[in-house]
Motif scaffolding. Sequence first.
Motif, PDB file in Angstrom:
ATOM      1  N   GLU A  82       0.814  -1.470  -0.080  1.00 42.62           N
ATOM      2  CA  GLU A  82      -0.110   0.163   0.057  1.00 42.62           C
ATOM      3  C   GLU A  82       0.785   0.729   0.485  1.00 42.62           C
ATOM      4  O   GLU A  82       1.642   1.409   0.904  1.00 42.62           O
ATOM      5  CB  GLU A  82      -0.990  -0.068   1.183  1.00 42.62           C
ATOM      6  CG  GLU A  82      -1.577   1.396   1.002  1.00 42.62           C
ATOM      7  CD  GLU A  82      -2.881   1.418   2.525  1.00 42.62           C
ATOM      8  OE1 GLU A  82      -2.676   2.166   3.530  1.00 42.62           O
ATOM      9  OE2 GLU A  82      -2.976  -0.142   2.523  1.00 42.62           O
TER      10      GLU A  82
ATOM     11  N   ARG B  73      -3.746   5.760   1.267  1.00 36.68           N
ATOM     12  CA  ARG B  73      -5.548   5.754   0.988  1.00 36.68           C
ATOM     13  C   ARG B  73      -5.677   7.359   0.682  1.00 36.68           C
ATOM     14  O   ARG B  73      -5.421   8.298   1.606  1.00 36.68           O
ATOM     15  CB  ARG B  73      -5.825   5.794   2.420  1.00 36.68           C
ATOM     16  CG  ARG B  73      -5.920   3.969   2.832  1.00 36.68           C
ATOM     17  CD  ARG B  73      -5.599   3.406   3.676  1.00 36.68           C
ATOM     18  NE  ARG B  73      -5.296   2.260   4.262  1.00 36.68           N
ATOM     19  CZ  ARG B  73      -7.072   1.054   4.170  1.00 36.68           C
ATOM     20  NH1 ARG B  73      -7.639   1.723   5.103  1.00 36.68           N
ATOM     21  NH2 ARG B  73      -5.455   0.123   4.942  1.00 36.68           N
TER      22      ARG B  73
ATOM     23  N   PHE C  25      -7.933  -0.020  -5.053  1.00 34.60           N
ATOM     24  CA  PHE C  25      -8.225  -1.108  -4.957  1.00 34.60           C
ATOM     25  C   PHE C  25      -9.464  -0.218  -3.077  1.00 34.60           C
ATOM     26  O   PHE C  25      -9.301   0.478  -2.689  1.00 34.60           O
ATOM     27  CB  PHE C  25      -7.018  -2.049  -3.269  1.00 34.60           C
ATOM     28  CG  PHE C  25      -6.855  -2.779  -3.832  1.00 34.60           C
ATOM     29  CD1 PHE C  25      -5.872  -3.319  -4.800  1.00 34.60           C
ATOM     30  CD2 PHE C  25      -5.968  -4.078  -3.160  1.00 34.60           C
ATOM     31  CE1 PHE C  25      -6.231  -4.029  -5.625  1.00 34.60           C
ATOM     32  CE2 PHE C  25      -5.004  -5.247  -3.377  1.00 34.60           C
ATOM     33  CZ  PHE C  25      -4.741  -5.018  -4.688  1.00 34.60           C
ATOM     34  N   ASP C  26     -10.962  -1.004  -3.173  1.00 31.90           N
ATOM     35  CA  ASP C  26     -11.583  -0.444  -2.014  1.00 31.90           C
ATOM     36  C   ASP C  26     -12.305   0.616  -3.078  1.00 31.90           C
ATOM     37  O   ASP C  26     -12.934   1.095  -2.575  1.00 31.90           O
ATOM     38  CB  ASP C  26     -11.502  -0.113  -1.221  1.00 31.90           C
ATOM     39  CG  ASP C  26     -10.541  -1.050  -0.410  1.00 31.90           C
ATOM     40  OD1 ASP C  26     -10.924  -2.205  -0.276  1.00 31.90           O
ATOM     41  OD2 ASP C  26      -9.503  -1.181   0.255  1.00 31.90           O
TER      42      ASP C  26
ATOM     43  N   ARG D 240      -7.884   2.279  -1.736  1.00 29.17           N
ATOM     44  CA  ARG D 240      -6.064   2.613  -1.058  1.00 29.17           C
ATOM     45  C   ARG D 240      -4.918   2.432  -2.780  1.00 29.17           C
ATOM     46  O   ARG D 240      -5.965   1.163  -3.388  1.00 29.17           O
ATOM     47  CB  ARG D 240      -5.835   0.564  -0.592  1.00 29.17           C
ATOM     48  CG  ARG D 240      -6.263   0.922   0.493  1.00 29.17           C
ATOM     49  CD  ARG D 240      -6.349  -0.097   1.479  1.00 29.17           C
ATOM     50  NE  ARG D 240      -7.389  -1.256   0.900  1.00 29.17           N
ATOM     51  CZ  ARG D 240      -7.146  -2.681   1.058  1.00 29.17           C
ATOM     52  NH1 ARG D 240      -5.927  -3.238   1.243  1.00 29.17           N
ATOM     53  NH2 ARG D 240      -7.663  -3.302   0.026  1.00 29.17           N
TER      54      ARG D 240
ATOM     55  N   MET E  91      -2.138   0.727  -4.923  1.00 26.88           N
ATOM     56  CA  MET E  91      -1.349  -0.747  -3.950  1.00 26.88           C
ATOM     57  C   MET E  91      -0.220  -0.202  -5.420  1.00 26.88           C
ATOM     58  O   MET E  91      -0.317   0.010  -6.813  1.00 26.88           O
ATOM     59  CB  MET E  91      -1.643  -1.459  -4.635  1.00 26.88           C
ATOM     60  CG  MET E  91      -2.906  -1.463  -3.781  1.00 26.88           C
ATOM     61  SD  MET E  91      -2.730  -1.424  -1.676  1.00 26.88           S
ATOM     62  CE  MET E  91      -2.135  -3.068  -1.305  1.00 26.88           C
TER      63      MET E  91
ATOM     64  N   GLU F  87       6.193  -3.915  -4.779  1.00 27.67           N
ATOM     65  CA  GLU F  87       7.223  -3.665  -3.397  1.00 27.67           C
ATOM     66  C   GLU F  87       8.554  -2.431  -4.311  1.00 27.67           C
ATOM     67  O   GLU F  87       9.061  -1.789  -3.443  1.00 27.67           O
ATOM     68  CB  GLU F  87       7.558  -5.185  -2.172  1.00 27.67           C
ATOM     69  CG  GLU F  87       8.171  -5.688  -2.523  1.00 27.67           C
ATOM     70  CD  GLU F  87       8.147  -6.901  -2.123  1.00 27.67           C
ATOM     71  OE1 GLU F  87       8.123  -6.464  -1.091  1.00 27.67           O
ATOM     72  OE2 GLU F  87       8.471  -7.813  -2.998  1.00 27.67           O
TER      73      GLU F  87
END
Length: 67
Positions: A5, A8, A31-32, A48, A50, A53
Amino acid sequence: MALVELGRFNRNEAHILIGRLDSDGIAALAFDGESSIGDGSYLFIPVRVMVDENDLAEAQAIIGTAA
């Protein structure tokens, strides 16, 4: 590839940020973003953003949240 993440954000900011990251070659997903769209509360639920990494540090630098 493992997603982490980045942060947000409100719905609009998240999609603008994804476009900004994409323009720098960093793949990002929301996401969401469609949560609770049926009852009209989707604007209150943070989205979120994303990223892989391996791209996290660069993405944080782009948005100015590098630790």
